[in-house]
Design a protein around this motif. Structure first.
Motif, PDB file in Angstrom:
ATOM      1  N   MET A 401       0.823  -1.204   0.000  1.00 63.13           N
ATOM      2  CA  MET A 401       0.000   0.000   0.000  1.00 63.13           C
ATOM      3  C   MET A 401       0.864   1.264   0.000  1.00 63.13           C
ATOM      4  SD  MET A 401      -2.817  -1.396   2.742  1.00 63.13           S
ATOM      5  CE  MET A 401      -3.536   0.207   3.044  1.00 63.13           C
ATOM      6  N   VAL A 402       1.931   1.261   0.809  1.00 62.89           N
ATOM      7  CA  VAL A 402       2.815   2.431   0.864  1.00 62.89           C
ATOM      8  C   VAL A 402       3.544   2.601  -0.461  1.00 62.89           C
ATOM      9  CG1 VAL A 402       4.797   3.471   2.031  1.00 62.89           C
ATOM     10  CG2 VAL A 402       3.047   2.274   3.372  1.00 62.89           C
ATOM     11  N   ASP A 403       3.953   1.490  -1.073  1.00 67.76           N
ATOM     12  CA  ASP A 403       4.596   1.583  -2.384  1.00 67.76           C
ATOM     13  C   ASP A 403       3.639   2.141  -3.435  1.00 67.76           C
ATOM     14  OD1 ASP A 403       7.037   0.710  -1.488  1.00 67.76           O
ATOM     15  OD2 ASP A 403       6.753  -1.375  -2.120  1.00 67.76           O
ATOM     16  N   ASP A 427     -11.799   6.689   3.642  1.00 64.28           N
ATOM     17  CA  ASP A 427     -10.357   6.729   3.427  1.00 64.28           C
ATOM     18  C   ASP A 427      -9.750   5.549   4.186  1.00 64.28           C
ATOM     19  OD1 ASP A 427      -7.817   7.511   2.781  1.00 64.28           O
ATOM     20  OD2 ASP A 427      -7.945   9.501   3.695  1.00 64.28           O
ATOM     21  N   PRO A 428     -10.076   4.329   3.781  1.00 59.39           N
ATOM     22  CA  PRO A 428      -9.799   3.157   4.613  1.00 59.39           C
ATOM     23  C   PRO A 428      -8.334   2.788   4.755  1.00 59.39           C
ATOM     24  CG  PRO A 428     -10.705   2.489   2.492  1.00 59.39           C
ATOM     25  CD  PRO A 428     -10.830   3.972   2.558  1.00 59.39           C
ATOM     26  N   ALA A 429      -7.480   3.227   3.828  1.00 62.19           N
ATOM     27  CA  ALA A 429      -6.063   2.887   3.951  1.00 62.19           C
ATOM     28  C   ALA A 429      -5.477   3.430   5.245  1.00 62.19           C
ATOM     29  CB  ALA A 429      -5.290   3.421   2.751  1.00 62.19           C
ATOM     30  N   GLU A 451       3.237  10.494   5.904  1.00 64.57           N
ATOM     31  CA  GLU A 451       3.167  11.573   4.907  1.00 64.57           C
ATOM     32  C   GLU A 451       1.940  11.398   4.017  1.00 64.57           C
ATOM     33  OE1 GLU A 451       5.383  11.855   0.763  1.00 64.57           O
ATOM     34  OE2 GLU A 451       6.768  12.297   2.399  1.00 64.57           O
ATOM     35  N   ALA A 452       1.694  10.164   3.580  1.00 65.49           N
ATOM     36  CA  ALA A 452       0.537   9.883   2.727  1.00 65.49           C
ATOM     37  C   ALA A 452      -0.770  10.118   3.472  1.00 65.49           C
ATOM     38  CB  ALA A 452       0.601   8.439   2.227  1.00 65.49           C
ATOM     39  N   ALA A 457      -5.686  13.535   4.217  1.00 67.34           N
ATOM     40  CA  ALA A 457      -6.553  14.276   5.131  1.00 67.34           C
ATOM     41  C   ALA A 457      -6.598  15.767   4.835  1.00 67.34           C
ATOM     42  CB  ALA A 457      -6.090  14.052   6.576  1.00 67.34           C
ATOM     43  N   ASN A 458      -5.507  16.337   4.350  1.00 70.67           N
ATOM     44  CA  ASN A 458      -5.392  17.792   4.281  1.00 70.67           C
ATOM     45  C   ASN A 458      -5.515  18.391   2.888  1.00 70.67           C
ATOM     46  OD1 ASN A 458      -4.969  17.857   7.071  1.00 70.67           O
ATOM     47  ND2 ASN A 458      -2.753  17.574   6.831  1.00 70.67           N
ATOM     48  N   THR A 459      -5.403  17.583   1.848  1.00 75.72           N
ATOM     49  CA  THR A 459      -5.490  18.130   0.488  1.00 75.72           C
ATOM     50  C   THR A 459      -6.917  18.591   0.201  1.00 75.72           C
ATOM     51  OG1 THR A 459      -3.712  16.706  -0.308  1.00 75.72           O
ATOM     52  CG2 THR A 459      -5.210  17.623  -1.964  1.00 75.72           C
ATOM     53  N   ILE A 460      -7.050  19.803  -0.324  1.00 73.13           N
ATOM     54  CA  ILE A 460      -8.378  20.356  -0.601  1.00 73.13           C
ATOM     55  C   ILE A 460      -8.743  20.192  -2.070  1.00 73.13           C
ATOM     56  CG2 ILE A 460      -9.734  22.487  -0.677  1.00 73.13           C
ATOM     57  CD1 ILE A 460      -8.289  23.361   1.884  1.00 73.13           C
TER      58      ILE A 460
END
Length: 750
Positions: A401-403, A427-429, A451-452, A457-460
């Motif tokens: 998932m991180v990759d 946003d289940p990940a 970071e992901a 959460a913060n991107t508008i």
């Protein structure tokens, strides 16, 4: 239908008599969940296999009494259908939308006929064990047996004397995509690719699957076919088996098209066995051939079949159960079997795999790259259970998932073979990553994962996962608008995700995010309507939606505010703040009354993921814990059984099966991210979980139940390591470190 029922009874008798060799793979009934919309299949597959060889019997046939599927279907096989048209080699289990179900191999006898509407047959004498499926093709008197390795399938067809044919159909299946390409390589080998995708009708999620098909026989005639309507009055110079299929008997180079296929014909002698090998890759044809050669060279059908069975046996031995009925054991181990079908291995034997959301081909070393992440479903039960039973696999899933974030800029939501399908809400990940980390499984790129999570959460603007995030970040809820009817269910999923983000932020020392994310997670209170004691959609100006009906949404009716469910089926779906919800409802007694009404008045839906924790919520109301014990056992007996209709609905890549595993063991993670399991009475007398010692530094957990009869389901006493224990919750850490839980059970709650 009589032959089918006899075959199924024979299977049950087989399971009952071998039950008790104590090899768990002998206790698996792959037919469980193949009706009642369970959407599982009985075909041959190994744990997390890229390939599964499955009888395909859902092609509609008008006027055919043996085909009962004349409507939309998300699975390649339905038990009560008797009309099959071949064996597929790439499939999904338990999903609610059609896709894959492709690369179909079909044996026939007699004159060549390539029209799928004409060459089908009834089947009988079906048998299935982990790694192998067999049946009789009645019309052709052919015995068909199939088995699989991780990246390849192997079929063995036993023919009667006479003309025989093997068809490779690339024009049909479950995928919503069309188009394929084939090339004859030699007298007995075909290579090509088939387009797959548009899962749940998302046009973005499209991908090719590459294959190599090899017939282990010489001296065959072969050719192609292509669907093509004849024009009225036109003259044609090709041979045809019908008005719509053109045969290419001389042309043997390459062919592309939407409904194409290839055939091999030969004269069989009585009892002749012909094997068909299929190698698959999502990278290239060369890789498909390499996968096939690496996994099948110098191995017989029987050896591959035994290897698959042994592989399953090893994986299933992680849990050992004693006591209970024979059906209980079959249900339990079949659920564990279904748990291990997805996610799937994506990388080829050389380590190559298709990157997320791009055309790049990357390489993974010394670990697995996984695909098919149905995260809205699986974050609740599958991934927490994988962390307990198979933590090494779970770590590789999180690394995958991180990759995916590194490759595409976003974590997956409902990923399928390197493409995001955007199915369901939330946003289940974030939930899966935080839950895995908090269980002590931290050997992944935690900094990049966090970071992901923050980006999600913060991107508008242009948020790939959280659409229209600006209003939610400011007001902490999603408003109801006329053309958007999932506002409450979307927000509820974001609350669980933000709760887990808060937990992760705390672990990372990010106190500001920890506080903000936790505050957002409590936004469900905005929807709470005290007049109904339920959640109700709210408009952008903060007012309740007019015309609210708390039972609207049953049977997939159009519904305002909730996705595939009613307000009743979502209003308790606040697992991270059950005590807070209880206060909203007016205290413990009113909470219990409302929750009890949900079960009493059949407002609960066992097949709907937001409802799955409901039976365990009585444990939060002291004095009502007996209701959890009653409801959990009632759900097990009411919705699960050792029969084709033995699941309450779509298994959703193992989600309903994982619920059953937890419930039969007597523990359940109500809220992923929260490290407390809540307790209920186990079905079995003794459950031994063999832990991964390299990760948990402990050998096993033992859960025992002392009872006088099967009716003893109520907890009278709990002991942890032989010491009295007066709580109905135990932390993940304490469960592993203490390792021994004993229940004393009785037949009444008092």
């Amino acid at each position: 239908m009589i032959m089918k029922n006899i075959a199924f009874l024979s299977l049950i008798m087989f399971l009952s008599t071998s039950v008790f060799s104590q090899e768990p793979a002998t206790l698996v009934n792959p037919f469980i969940g193949t009706t009642n919309y369970g959407a599982t299949y009985p075909g041959a597959v190994v744990p997390h296999g890229m390939v599964s060889v499955v009888p395909f019997n859902v092609t509609p046939h008008k006027g055919n009494e043996y085909s009962n599927t004349n409507s939309w279907c998300s699975n390649p096989y339905v038990y009560n259908n008797k009309w099959m048209t071949g064996f597929t080699h790439v499939n999904l289990s338990g999903v609610g939308c059609p896709d894959l179900g492709s690369i179909i191999v079909m044996p026939t006898t007699g004159e060549l006929n390539v029209d799928v509407n004409e060459y089908g047959t009834t089947i009988s004498n079906e048998k299935a064990i982990p790694g192998c499926y067999s049946t009789k093709l009645d019309r052709y008197n052919i015995k068909a047996e199939v088995t699989a390795t991780t990246r390849s399938g192997l079929s063995r067809f036993t023919f009667p004397e006479g003309k025989a044919n093997i068809l490779l159909d690339l024009g049909h299946g479950l995928t919503n995509e069309s188009g394929a390409h084939i090339k004859r390589v030699s007298e007995n080998e075909i290579e090509g690719y088939k387009l797959l995708g548009t899962f749940c009708y998302n046009s973005h999620a499209v991908m090719p699957v590459y294959f190599v098909v090899r017939i282990k026989r010489d001296n065959m005639e072969s050719g192609y076919w292509k669907f093509q309507n004849k024009l009225p009055g036109a003259r044609h110079n090709w041979s045809s088996t019908s008005d719509t299929y053109k045969l290419y008997t001389k042309y043997n180079k390459e062919l592309s098209g939407e409904k194409i296929g290839t055939y091999f014909s030969f004269d069989a002698h009585e009892g002749e066995q012909v094997e068909v090998q299929v190698g698959v890759s999502y990278v290239s044809i060369d890789n498909a051939r390499e996968n096939l050669d690496a996994e099948q060279t110098n191995l017989s059908f029987e050896q591959i079949k035994q290897n698959a069975f042994d592989y399953w046996n090893t994986e299933l031995k992680v849990v050992e159960v004693e006591g209970g009925t024979k059906d209980d054991k079959v249900m339990f181990y079949t659920a564990l079997y279904h748990l291990l079908l997805h996610p799937n291995i994506l990388q080829d034997v050389n380590g190559q795999y298709p990157a997320m959301e791009s055309n790049a081909i990357l390489n993974v070393d010394n670990e697995e790259r996984y695909t098919v992440f149905s995260l809205w479903d699986t974050y609740r039960t599958v991934h927490p259970l994988m962390s307990l039973l198979y933590p090494d696999k779970q770590l590789n899933m999180v690394r995958s998932m991180v990759d995916m974030y590194k490759e595409s800029g976003w974590l997956p939501k409902w990923e399928i073979y390197g493409r995001e399908s955007h199915v369901m809400e939330g946003d289940p990940a974030l939930v899966v990553i935080a839950d895995t980390y908090r269980r002590g499984l931290t050997d992944f790129d935690v900094e990049t994962a966090y970071e992901a999570m923050l980006k999600h959460a913060n991107t508008i603007e242009d948020n790939f996962i959280r659409h229209d995030n600006e209003f939610y970040l400011k007001e902490h809820y999603i408003p109801f608008v006329k053309d958007y009817d999932n506002s409450v269910s979307q927000a509820l999923e974001l609350y669980v995700a933000d709760y887990n983000l808060s937990l992760m932020a705390g672990a990372m020392g990010d106190k500001a995010t920890q506080k903000k994310a936790y505050q957002r997670s409590l936004g469900y209170r905005k929807y709470f309507d005290k007049d109904y004691n339920l959640l109700r959609p709210v408009t952008e100006d903060g007012k309740y939606m007019e015309g609210f009906d708390p039972v609207q949404g049953e049977n997939f009716q159009p519904v305002h505010g909730f996705h595939e469910g009613t307000s009743w089926q979502y209003s308790f779906a606040v697992p991270h703040d059950v005590k807070g919800l209880m206060r909203q409802m007016g205290g413990k007694n009113k909470f219990v009354q409302q929750l009890n009404k949900c079960f009493k008045d059949s407002l609960f839906d066992m097949s709907n993921e937001p409802d799955m924790a409901y039976p365990f919520l009585f444990n939060y109301a002291s004095g009502s814990e007996w209701r959890t014990q009653k409801q959990v056992h009632d759900c097990i007996r009411r919705y699960y059984k050792n029969s084709p209709d033995g699941l309450p609905g779509n298994d959703d890549t193992g989600t309903l099966s994982a619920w059953l595993i937890y419930s039969m063991m007597g523990i359940y993670p109500v809220c992923p991210g929260d490290m407390n399991y809540t307790l209920s009475s186990p079905v079995f007398d003794k459950i031994t979980i063999h832990l991964n010692k390299d990760i948990y530094n402990k050998e096993q957990i033992v859960i025992e139940a002392q009872r006088r009869s099967a009716d003893d389901i109520y907890i009278k006493e709990i002991k942890i390591n032989d010491r009295p224990y007066n709580r109905y919750f135990i932390s993940h850490k304490d469960l592993i470190e203490n390792g021994n839980v004993k229940f004393k059970l009785g037949s009444s709650p008092k």
